[in-house]
Design a protein around this motif. Structure first.
Motif, PDB file in Angstrom:
ATOM      1  N   ARG A 191      58.340  37.931  39.968  1.00 53.69           N
ATOM      2  CA  ARG A 191      57.049  38.419  40.593  1.00 53.69           C
ATOM      3  C   ARG A 191      56.255  37.134  41.008  1.00 53.69           C
ATOM      4  O   ARG A 191      55.847  37.259  42.067  1.00 53.69           O
ATOM      5  N   GLN A 192      56.333  35.928  40.296  1.00 57.23           N
ATOM      6  CA  GLN A 192      55.665  34.584  40.556  1.00 57.23           C
ATOM      7  C   GLN A 192      56.317  34.141  41.926  1.00 57.23           C
ATOM      8  O   GLN A 192      55.638  33.846  42.961  1.00 57.23           O
ATOM      9  N   PHE A 193      57.603  34.239  42.036  1.00 58.72           N
ATOM     10  CA  PHE A 193      58.260  34.005  43.251  1.00 58.72           C
ATOM     11  C   PHE A 193      57.795  34.585  44.449  1.00 58.72           C
ATOM     12  O   PHE A 193      57.617  33.931  45.612  1.00 58.72           O
ATOM     13  N   LYS A 194      57.665  35.889  44.472  1.00 53.98           N
ATOM     14  CA  LYS A 194      57.498  36.695  45.532  1.00 53.98           C
ATOM     15  C   LYS A 194      55.874  36.374  45.984  1.00 53.98           C
ATOM     16  O   LYS A 194      55.642  36.410  47.140  1.00 53.98           O
ATOM     17  N   ALA A 195      55.033  36.204  44.970  1.00 50.88           N
ATOM     18  CA  ALA A 195      53.521  36.090  45.114  1.00 50.88           C
ATOM     19  C   ALA A 195      53.345  34.569  45.832  1.00 50.88           C
ATOM     20  O   ALA A 195      52.517  34.421  46.697  1.00 50.88           O
ATOM     21  N   GLU A 196      54.380  33.802  45.564  1.00 50.13           N
ATOM     22  CA  GLU A 196      54.047  32.140  45.960  1.00 50.13           C
ATOM     23  C   GLU A 196      54.712  32.177  47.524  1.00 50.13           C
ATOM     24  O   GLU A 196      54.390  31.265  48.126  1.00 50.13           O
ATOM     25  N   THR A 197      55.673  33.175  47.933  1.00 51.33           N
ATOM     26  CA  THR A 197      56.473  32.928  48.940  1.00 51.33           C
ATOM     27  C   THR A 197      56.039  33.806  50.132  1.00 51.33           C
ATOM     28  O   THR A 197      56.329  33.983  51.329  1.00 51.33           O
ATOM     29  N   GLU A 198      54.941  34.958  49.832  1.00 50.16           N
ATOM     30  CA  GLU A 198      54.520  35.928  50.616  1.00 50.16           C
ATOM     31  C   GLU A 198      53.566  35.197  51.573  1.00 50.16           C
ATOM     32  O   GLU A 198      53.823  35.684  52.879  1.00 50.16           O
ATOM     33  N   TYR A 199      52.863  34.212  51.291  1.00 51.01           N
ATOM     34  CA  TYR A 199      52.024  33.430  52.545  1.00 51.01           C
ATOM     35  C   TYR A 199      52.876  32.810  53.516  1.00 51.01           C
ATOM     36  O   TYR A 199      52.580  32.936  54.681  1.00 51.01           O
ATOM     37  N   THR A 200      53.962  32.395  53.081  1.00 46.98           N
ATOM     38  CA  THR A 200      54.930  32.099  54.347  1.00 46.98           C
ATOM     39  C   THR A 200      55.377  33.014  55.117  1.00 46.98           C
ATOM     40  O   THR A 200      55.268  32.843  56.536  1.00 46.98           O
ATOM     41  N   VAL A 201      55.991  34.220  54.684  1.00 48.08           N
ATOM     42  CA  VAL A 201      56.167  35.235  55.429  1.00 48.08           C
ATOM     43  C   VAL A 201      55.011  35.539  56.468  1.00 48.08           C
ATOM     44  O   VAL A 201      55.148  35.890  57.706  1.00 48.08           O
ATOM     45  N   THR A 202      53.839  35.835  55.972  1.00 47.47           N
ATOM     46  CA  THR A 202      52.664  36.006  56.683  1.00 47.47           C
ATOM     47  C   THR A 202      52.423  35.302  57.830  1.00 47.47           C
ATOM     48  O   THR A 202      52.078  35.605  59.009  1.00 47.47           O
ATOM     49  N   GLN A 203      52.602  33.791  57.587  1.00 46.15           N
ATOM     50  CA  GLN A 203      52.355  32.966  58.592  1.00 46.15           C
ATOM     51  C   GLN A 203      53.533  33.195  59.833  1.00 46.15           C
ATOM     52  O   GLN A 203      52.922  32.915  60.832  1.00 46.15           O
ATOM     53  N   ALA A 204      54.608  33.315  59.174  1.00 47.85           N
ATOM     54  CA  ALA A 204      55.569  33.710  60.387  1.00 47.85           C
ATOM     55  C   ALA A 204      55.108  34.928  61.312  1.00 47.85           C
ATOM     56  O   ALA A 204      55.382  35.039  62.456  1.00 47.85           O
ATOM     57  N   ILE A 205      54.874  35.825  60.592  1.00 48.76           N
ATOM     58  CA  ILE A 205      54.619  37.314  61.322  1.00 48.76           C
ATOM     59  C   ILE A 205      53.059  36.785  62.275  1.00 48.76           C
ATOM     60  O   ILE A 205      53.204  37.254  63.515  1.00 48.76           O
ATOM     61  N   SER A 206      52.217  36.028  61.827  1.00 51.18           N
ATOM     62  CA  SER A 206      51.339  35.728  62.544  1.00 51.18           C
ATOM     63  C   SER A 206      51.562  34.909  63.788  1.00 51.18           C
ATOM     64  O   SER A 206      51.186  35.192  64.911  1.00 51.18           O
ATOM     65  N   ALA A 207      52.221  33.852  63.612  1.00 54.04           N
ATOM     66  CA  ALA A 207      53.027  32.904  64.671  1.00 54.04           C
ATOM     67  C   ALA A 207      53.856  33.918  65.691  1.00 54.04           C
ATOM     68  O   ALA A 207      53.417  33.595  66.763  1.00 54.04           O
TER      69      ALA A 207
END
Length: 831
Positions: free
Chosen positions: A654-670
């Protein structure tokens, strides 16, 4: 009954102890098997008083009896023993030589007293045979003998509670009730009168003896009465050592197996004790004079200059020829003693000489021990030096110890022989044994130190061989990680064990010791792997995020990904999370055994929702109705090997998913921004409509070339303005912001372009003017644009920085609206 009786002379008339005869007697009657269940009965009394006859009738023995028809002569000489027939427990009868015999004479009473004391010392019951008419006489009834025996008995031996049974022979008409008080009074009077040691001044007679009295009829005149009374007395000896028996309260009983040795030592003490001797006048004179001469020689020895110099020298260190020098000094004084005492009694002279020799040797013995101490110290130091030199040369440890020990002990023996004194038979074996023990102790200490150094070297070798490779394998997190670790551990351990066994071969240790040390090395290697696994398990979240970042941000060629819009972010995210989850499964438990487990299967099926395939060999049968991670243990994994429990794995994921979610969001935004920047052209249908509707204008341009020239010039100017103003970059983030920026920069850019064309036409090119700054309207719009909020406080700085880019005209930000628009979709699709 006579056939069952064994009679043996224990001590002859000259006082010699028959050791061999006693040993044979004990074997024949099987006395050794009796333990403490046996009794000793002795008889003493005047010569020819019927002692042997009484014993024979009382115990069915076959002691030699006096033949009255041949005259009244001495029959029993010395001390004889026999086993009593038909008495329980096993009983030994002891027949003593009679007292007051004419054969020994009036002055030779020493043996009488010695034999009486011997009987009292080893017997449980002593029969004192006495005539009835001797009761009340001062010098009859063994009074002098009892007086001496009582006195010496207290000084030589501790109380053992002997029973004195006075047997009154040839009783008269006087009743026993009247004779007994008189006899007891005489015995008590003797006890009170004898001098006693201070420890027994007030000790009553009852502490040493039980006194019993009985009377028998005359054997010659009333034989039938005598035999009947003896038969009654015999009954009292049955169970004599039981409570209430004649010897029921005896103490200090010697086991039957030690009876022979005990009897020999007691007789030796009695023989050597001078208080029992009644020497003649010349013996007394010889005793006093020889003792004076011996004391004078000993006094001179103590102050002898040669001795004092030798004593000082030996205190400082070992003296060469010590034994010869000291023997010379002692021999001088012993020779003088022999010359001065040559005319005195030989027995006394020799006895006193032995005392002189004993005291002199006792006086010089400390110097001898000091000398041995020096020899011991030198030999030990020599061993230490030689052993160190041998090991420095590279010789085997065990061989070096053996060689050095043999040479040092041999030298010690030679030096001890040189220090030996001729007059003494001193044994240096104790010091020699101590030297051997000290040598062994030092060798063991050196051996332990050397082995510790060797073990430390190979432990360091194991550390270098295992630490970094194991860490690298764990960080890789492949399915065969633990198989590779086991292979690495086995290979490196076997190499070290082989080298270690070869190195310690020269120590010649026991195989069990070698096996123990080898096992310790193996355990050390295993503990290294366990320790490294625990360290990496403590940093598992960091490793998982690093693995996710590596797989997510790099392609198969390890090149950074550029989010152009063609990438499948969902599949990439799934692969990255799968790699991270596999790393978690690797670090969840220690797998040094080859037993299979279901950790990876459980983690993938529970945390990836079955989206990631697992090997077909693993069990997929997990019920959906239960949570397999709601547990603190793994199946088929011992708690000792568990690094991360199922519950902890769930929390970490759970902690891992929360801390890596922003990286995925940035990729989708880019990716979304890139798509929009590349789609500035009108849609295809608009382009088709323009072609259809503008067909006439197109034909007009084809018919009039001037229009084409004007159009060409316009296209050139437009291209120049397009490049100069970098219009694609202005529209990259936001359309409205791009229009405002272009409108504010359009006129200055046109003027600048015309000025450059004019200068080039005149042949004077001017330097390029700097680009105009952003317009106030554009800057104001950018400042009013809301910034994206971080998903978690723990987002790395590198992830935040991925949303920021730099250009020649300033800093651009990604559209927060675009990020907000895709956040919900990411959470739904990838969580």
């Amino acid at each position: 009954m006579e056939e069952d009786c064994c009679v043996t002379q224990l001590i002859d008339a000259n006082g010699s102890f028959n050791v061999e005869g006693l040993d044979n007697f004990m074997k024949k009657v099987k006395l050794i098997d009796c333990g403490l269940s046996y009794a000793v009965v002795a008889i003493m009394g005047p010569q020819s008083s019927g002692k042997s006859t009484l014993l024979n009738h009382l115990f069915h023995t076959n002691f030699r009896e006096m033949d009255a028809y041949k005259g009244r002569t001495q029959t029993t000489k010395g001390i004889w023993i026999a086993n009593c027939v038909g008495i329980q427990p096993f009983t030994i009868a002891m027949d003593l030589e009679g007292t007051d015999g004419r054969e020994r004479g009036q002055d030779d009473t020493t043996f009488e007293k010695q034999s009486a004391l011997f009987a009292l010392a080893i017997s449980d019951i002593v029969l004192i045979n006495m005539w009835c008419h001797d009761i009340g006489r001062e010098h009859a009834a063994n009074r002098p003998l009892l007086k001496t025996v009582f006195q010496v008995m207290m000084r030589l031996f501790s109380p053992r509670k002997t029973t004195l049974l006075f047997v009154i022979r040839d009783k008269t008409k006087t009743p026993l009730e009247l004779l007994e008080p008189v006899l007891r009074e005489d015995i008590q009077k003797i006890w009170v009168e004898v001098p006693k040691p201070q420890a027994h001044t007030n000790t009553p007679l009852s502490d040493f003896f039980n006194v019993e009295i009985t009377a028998l009829s005359s054997y010659e005149e009333k034989e039938e009465n005598f035999k009947e009374e003896v038969a009654q007395l015999r009954q009292r000896f049955f169970h004599s050592i039981s409570p209430g028996g004649l010897a029921g309260d005896r103490r200090g009983v010697v086991p039957a197996s030690g009876f022979s040795f005990s009897a020999q030592q007691i007789w030796k003490v009695i023989k050597e004790n001078k208080d029992l001797d009644l020497p003649a006048h010349k013996i007394m004179v010889a005793t006093v004079r020889c003792e004076e001469i011996a004391n004078e020689k000993l006094s001179r020895l103590i102050s002898d200059e040669g001795w004092l110099e030798l004593e000082d020298a030996v205190q400082a260190g070992p003296v060469l020829g010590f034994g010869k020098k000291l023997s010379s000094v002692l021999e001088m004084y012993f020779s003088e003693y022999d010359m001065e005492t040559i005319y005195y009694d030989e027995g006394v002279r020799n006895a006193k000489r032995q005392q002189l020799v004993s005291k002199a040797l006792q006086f010089v013995y400390p110097a001898y021990t000091t000398m041995l101490g020096h020899l011991h110290y030198n030999a030990l130091e020599s061993f230490k030096t030689r052993l160190e030199q041998a090991l420095h040369k590279g010789e085997g440890f065990a061989a070096s110890v053996c060689t050095c020990t043999h040479s040092c002990v041999l030298e010690f023996d030679h030096e001890c022989a040189d220090a030996a004194i001729r007059q003494a038979n001193w044994d240096a074996s104790e010091v020699r044994d101590k030297l051997c023990r000290d040598i062994d102790a030092h060798a063991s200490s050196v051996c332990s130190a050397k082995l510790s150094e060797i073990i430390a070297i190979y432990e360091k070798q194991l550390t270098l061989a295992l630490n970094e490779p194991v860490e690298s394998l764990l960080e890789a997190g492949r399915r065969d990680t633990w198989a590779s670790i086991r292979k690495l551990l086995k290979r490196e351990t076997e190499v070290v064990v082989s080298d270690f066994s070869t190195t310690i071969a020269g120590f010649e240790l026991k195989q069990t010791t070698v096996d123990s040390m080898v096992q310790k090395l193996r355990d050390y290697a295993i503990n290294l792997v366990r320790k490294k696994a625990r360290e990496d398990a403590g940093k598992v979240l960091i490793h998982m995020k690093d693995r996710f970042s590596t797989v997510f941000k790099q392609d198969n060629d390890s090149m950074p990904r550029v989010w152009t819009g063609k990438e499948d972010i969902r599949a990439i995210t799934r692969d990255a999370r799968s790699a991270s989850l596999r790393l978690l499964s690797v670090l969840a438990a220690i797998r040094l055994s080859e037993n299979p487990d279901k950790i990876e299967n459980v983690l993938f099926s529970s945390l990836m929702d079955g989206a990631v395939a697992v090997p077909s060999s693993q069990d997929r049968n997990i019920k959906a109705s239960t949570d397999p991670l709601a547990s603190s243990t793994w199946e088929e994994v011992s708690p000792m090997d568990t690094l991360i429990t199922p519950v902890q794995c769930k929390s970490l994921w759970r902690q891992f998913k929360a801390e890596t979610e922003y990286t995925v969001t940035q990729a989708i935004s880019a990716q979304e921004a890139h798509r929009k920047s590349n789609n500035w052209l009108p849609p295809p249908w608009a382009i088709l409509a323009m072609i259809v509707l503008g067909f006439n204008e197109f034909m007009l341009l084809l018919r009039n070339p001037l229009y084409l020239m004007v159009l060409f010039i316009f296209l050139l100017l437009s291209k120049a303005l397009w490049v100069q103003m970098d219009i694609p970059r202005e529209f990259q983030n936001n359309t409205l912001a791009g229009l405002l920026s272009i409108s504010s920069r359009f006129l200055p850019t046109v003027m600048n372009l015309l000025r450059r064309l004019a200068e080039e036409a005149q042949g004077h090119p001017a330097p390029e003017a700097p680009r105009p700054p952003y317009s106030s309207a554009s800057q104001s719009f950018r400042n009013q644009t809301p910034q994206p909020n971080p998903v978690s406080n723990s987002i790395p700085e590198s992830s935040v920085s991925s949303n920021i880019s730099f250009s020649d005209s300033g800093v651009d930000y990604s559209s927060p609206n675009l990020i907000h628009r895709h956040t919900t979709n990411i959470q739904e699709e990838l969580s």
